[in-house]
Design an enzyme around this catalytic site. Structure first.
Site, PDB file in Angstrom:
ATOM      1  N   TYR A   9      11.297  -4.728  -3.665  1.00 36.94           N
ATOM      2  CA  TYR A   9      10.364  -4.313  -2.617  1.00 36.94           C
ATOM      3  C   TYR A   9       9.936  -5.514  -1.791  1.00 36.94           C
ATOM      4  CZ  TYR A   9       6.363  -2.065  -0.419  1.00 36.94           C
ATOM      5  OH  TYR A   9       5.466  -1.566   0.490  1.00 36.94           O
ATOM      6  N   HIS A  43      -1.682  -9.878   0.313  1.00 37.13           N
ATOM      7  CA  HIS A  43      -0.351  -9.680  -0.257  1.00 37.13           C
ATOM      8  C   HIS A  43       0.157 -10.914  -0.997  1.00 37.13           C
ATOM      9  CE1 HIS A  43      -0.404  -5.950   1.968  1.00 37.13           C
ATOM     10  NE2 HIS A  43       0.574  -5.579   1.170  1.00 37.13           N
ATOM     11  N   TRP A 102      -6.487   0.039  -3.078  1.00 37.38           N
ATOM     12  CA  TRP A 102      -5.641  -0.900  -2.319  1.00 37.38           C
ATOM     13  C   TRP A 102      -5.288  -0.323  -0.953  1.00 37.38           C
ATOM     14  CZ3 TRP A 102      -3.970  -5.841  -2.770  1.00 37.38           C
ATOM     15  CH2 TRP A 102      -2.885  -6.235  -1.986  1.00 37.38           C
ATOM     16  N   TRP A 103      -4.894   0.933  -0.940  1.00 36.36           N
ATOM     17  CA  TRP A 103      -4.514   1.585   0.314  1.00 36.36           C
ATOM     18  C   TRP A 103      -5.685   1.664   1.282  1.00 36.36           C
ATOM     19  CZ3 TRP A 103      -1.382   6.217  -2.024  1.00 36.36           C
ATOM     20  CH2 TRP A 103      -0.116   5.767  -2.435  1.00 36.36           C
TER      21      TRP A 103
END
Length: 137
Positions: free
Chosen positions: A63, A44, A102-103
């Site tokens: 976010y 991240h 990514w997930w």
């Protein structure tokens, strides 16, 4: 927005009496595997540009993801949805191949609190949903 390394493409719980007008504010949570904390922080710190662009293109603003260590590693995500077609924007995000990649990577670092959840891209939603009960600007 809803889970995955970022959120899940399922609509958040909506209050029948929103505490304010304006952008839709969404909060979500899930568990982070203790042995994956450093890896999660590292990825991240360098989110893929295609993922960041899709977030922006899906009308997501402000976010943030927060980490709490007690009683167990837990992530809390907060963002504003500023569009007018949430389900469609989240569906478009879920269809993005880079976001799916990514997930897959971040799902392996997490544990969903949602019964029956299988991953960010499918199932009942990956991140636990919250209801906003107070807001002051």
């Amino acid at each position: 927005m809803t889970s995955k390394g970022l959120w899940t493409p399922k609509p958040a719980i909506a209050s029948s009496n929103p505490p304010h007008q304006g952008p839709r504010r969404i909060g979500q949570w899930l568990y982070l595997k203790p042995e994956k904390i450093d890896e999660y922080k590292k990825c991240h710190a360098a989110v893929w540009p295609a993922v960041l662009e899709q977030i922006k293109d899906s009308n997501i603003k402000d976010y943030s993801i927060f980490l709490s260590m007690e009683p167990r590693p837990t992530l809390f995500a907060s963002f504003k949805y500023v569009g007018n077609a949430f389900d469609e924007d989240m569906k478009r995000m879920a269809q993005n191949e880079k976001v799916q990649e990514w997930w897959r990577m971040t799902d392996g670092m997490q544990e969903s609190p949602v019964e029956g959840a299988v991953g960010s891209a499918s199932g009942p939603g990956w991140w636990g949903q919250t209801e906003e009960v107070f807001y002051v600007e």
